[in-house]
Design a protein around this motif. Structure first.
Motif, short mmCIF file in Angstrom:
data_model
loop_
_atom_site.label_atom_id
_atom_site.label_comp_id
_atom_site.label_asym_id
_atom_site.label_seq_id
_atom_site.Cartn_x
_atom_site.Cartn_y
_atom_site.Cartn_z
N UNK A 325 7.56 10.86 3.88
CA UNK A 325 8.79 10.76 3.08
C UNK A 325 8.55 9.92 1.82
N UNK A 326 7.89 8.79 2.02
CA UNK A 326 7.64 7.90 0.88
C UNK A 326 6.75 8.59 -0.15
N UNK A 327 5.73 9.30 0.30
CA UNK A 327 4.85 10.03 -0.63
C UNK A 327 5.62 11.11 -1.37
N UNK A 328 6.60 11.70 -0.69
CA UNK A 328 7.36 12.78 -1.33
C UNK A 328 8.28 12.27 -2.44
N UNK A 329 8.80 11.07 -2.25
CA UNK A 329 9.81 10.62 -3.24
C UNK A 329 9.26 9.69 -4.31
N UNK A 330 8.10 9.08 -4.09
CA UNK A 330 7.63 8.07 -5.05
C UNK A 330 7.25 8.74 -6.38
N UNK A 331 7.54 8.03 -7.47
CA UNK A 331 7.26 8.55 -8.81
C UNK A 331 5.75 8.64 -9.05
N UNK A 361 2.17 15.61 2.09
CA UNK A 361 3.01 15.56 0.89
C UNK A 361 2.27 16.12 -0.32
N UNK A 362 0.97 16.36 -0.18
CA UNK A 362 0.17 16.95 -1.26
C UNK A 362 0.00 16.03 -2.46
N UNK A 363 -0.04 14.71 -2.21
CA UNK A 363 -0.20 13.79 -3.34
C UNK A 363 -1.64 13.31 -3.43
N UNK A 364 -2.02 12.94 -4.65
CA UNK A 364 -3.35 12.38 -4.89
C UNK A 364 -3.25 10.87 -4.72
N UNK A 365 -3.98 10.31 -3.77
CA UNK A 365 -3.75 8.91 -3.38
C UNK A 365 -5.04 8.12 -3.37
N UNK A 366 -5.00 6.92 -3.94
CA UNK A 366 -6.16 6.02 -3.91
C UNK A 366 -5.80 4.76 -3.13
N UNK A 367 -6.75 4.24 -2.36
CA UNK A 367 -6.53 2.96 -1.67
C UNK A 367 -6.95 1.83 -2.61
N UNK A 368 -6.03 0.93 -2.90
CA UNK A 368 -6.35 -0.20 -3.78
C UNK A 368 -6.68 -1.47 -2.99
N UNK A 369 -5.96 -1.68 -1.91
CA UNK A 369 -6.20 -2.87 -1.07
C UNK A 369 -6.03 -2.48 0.38
N UNK A 370 -6.81 -3.13 1.23
CA UNK A 370 -6.61 -3.00 2.68
C UNK A 370 -6.18 -4.37 3.16
N UNK A 371 -4.98 -4.43 3.71
CA UNK A 371 -4.38 -5.73 4.03
C UNK A 371 -4.41 -6.02 5.53
N UNK A 372 -4.25 -7.27 5.84
CA UNK A 372 -4.28 -7.68 7.26
C UNK A 372 -3.49 -8.96 7.41
N UNK A 373 -3.53 -9.51 8.63
CA UNK A 373 -2.77 -10.74 8.86
C UNK A 373 -3.46 -11.92 8.18
#
Ligand code: SAH
Length: 397
Positions: A325-331, A361-373
């Motif tokens: 859902x988030x991928x579908x709506x984000x600008x 969602x068919x979006x082109x996505x890059x990972x910028x950060x991998x977060x943790x506790x």
């Protein structure tokens, strides 16, 4: 002290300092220990291995030490002193050495991560909120409180005990929430220079989600000029960082009206009369189905969808649906902060889930950060189960 004898070969994980003893590993006991009692653990041959709190359930002993020593106030003092030293080393006490901002909110004791299984202590200004997740820690609460005060000295004035919802129900301890020391009604704490109300009495966990501090700090750097949707906002942590970071609009959503009230109060505390913020008490999925605003920074920090391994499949489906859902709506050019705090969903699972959602969602996505506790939620290297929070920061083309 009662003794527990293990089946042959069942001492292996203890030799690698894993702090849990499962019921299937126990051969016999010297008597009938009460839930919460301190017991010693021996091999079949009678060799001492560990001391811990006895409990009834799948995990029958939570190990406190692998040396034959008393579990008394000095024991807790030594462990709490080390825990404090860890937080000092991490630079998060009083002032966050990362950004020079005032910070009096942090987790001081994180259960197994601090070699005190079943005990959580969060610090909010001059108040420590203490939570027992085992009957053993509940039984020891008064000596723990005394140890805590001795170690912290002037750093704390109040100790609030909050275990009503975390202790095994069947133990019927008649547990009550209340102050073990002091009794301040000042409920405002500071995280990285931002102020917020802590609802010790009725709030979730110890009143605030302390574990997102560093991730909120990172979000602030992405917020400038963006329209932000903070989904599952609880007390609004990510929202007020987004506002300080220069977001043009911030919408906070949580299904709990109480959470929304707290979010509004916290925003007002930091940004009085600021019209950029609106909070909605609504179900996340329903809200996402009726989006009108062109958001370009979205935070998804849902509750643990999978509390246990058997709930895993449904949980993964839930994460896919939500992220899709988030991928579908984000600008285009949007940034997505997406998290999972389910211990049963590991890093790889989570990443595969977000991958599926992006592909669907068919979006082109890059990972910028991998977060943790963060460092005040440390992971005992012998207890990988302690790793629970993971997140990804994504650029969505
Ligand atoms: N991001 C928060 C912590 C989130 S905890 C912080 O930084 O402090 C998860 C929150 O999700 C809880 O406040 C809970 O009330 C909310 N929640 C649970 N199910 C929900 C749903 N279906 N829709 C919206 N919110 C939900």
């Amino acid at each position: 002290m009662q003794k527990i004898f293990l089946k042959r070969g069942k001492d292996e994980s203890l030799r690698r300092f894993h702090p849990w003893i499962f019921s299937g590993a126990i051969h016999h006991m010297s008597g009938e220990p009460q839930e919460g009692e301190t017991v010693e653990v021996y091999t079949t041959e009678g060799e001492y291995i560990a001391t811990g709190h006895f409990q009834i359930g799948t995990i029958m002993v939570r190990v406190l030490t692998f040396q034959q020593e008393p579990i008394d106030q000095p024991f807790y003092e030594r462990h709490i002193a080390i825990a404090l030293d860890v937080r000092k080393a991490a630079g998060i006490i009083a002032t966050n050495t990362d950004n020079g901002l005032e910070n009096n909110t942090f987790r001081l004791v994180h259960g197994e991560g601090d070699n005190l299984p079943g005990l959580v202590i969060d610090i909010y200004g001059k108040t420590a909120v203490m939570q027992a997740h085992s009957v053993g820690m509940h039984t020891d609460r008064h000596i723990i409180a005394a140890a805590l005060k001795n170690v912290m000295g002037d750093l704390i004035e109040n100790i609030y005990y909050k275990s009503e919802t975390t202790l095994p129900y069947k133990a019927e301890l008649g547990q009550e929430n209340g102050f073990l020391l002091g009794g301040s009604t000042d409920d405002i704490a500071i995280e990285n220079g931002l102020r917020f109300h802590v609802d010790w009495l009725r709030g979730q966990k110890t009143g605030f989600f302390v574990d997102q501090r560093a991730n909120r700090q990172l979000l602030e750097q992405y917020a400038y000029g963006r329209k932000v949707l903070n989904m599952f906002c609880y007390t609004g942590g990510f929202s007020f960082y987004a506002m300080r970071g220069g977001a043009t609009l911030v919408h906070s959503v949580d299904s709990s009206q109480k959470a929304i009230d707290l979010t509004n109060a916290n925003v007002a505390l930091n940004f009085p009369n600021d019209t950029r913020h609106t909070a909605y008490a609504d179900d996340a999925f329903r809200f996402l189905d009726h989006i009108q605003t062109p958001y370009d920074l979205i935070i998804l920090d849902p509750p643990a969808f999978a509390k246990h391994k058997d709930a895993l499949r449904n949980a993964l489906k839930g994460y896919i649906r939500l992220n899709r859902k988030a991928f579908e709506i984000i600008q285009p050019g949007g940034i997505l902060f997406t998290f999972s705090c389910s211990q049963a969903v590991d890093k790889d699972h989570f990443r595969a889930t977000v991958f599926s959602a992006a592909a669907a969602a068919g979006r082109n996505v890059r990972i910028l950060h991998q977060l943790h506790q963060p460092a005040d939620h440390p992971i005992n290297i012998y207890h990988p189960e302690g790793e629970y929070l993971k997140g990804l920061v994504l650029y969505v083309e």
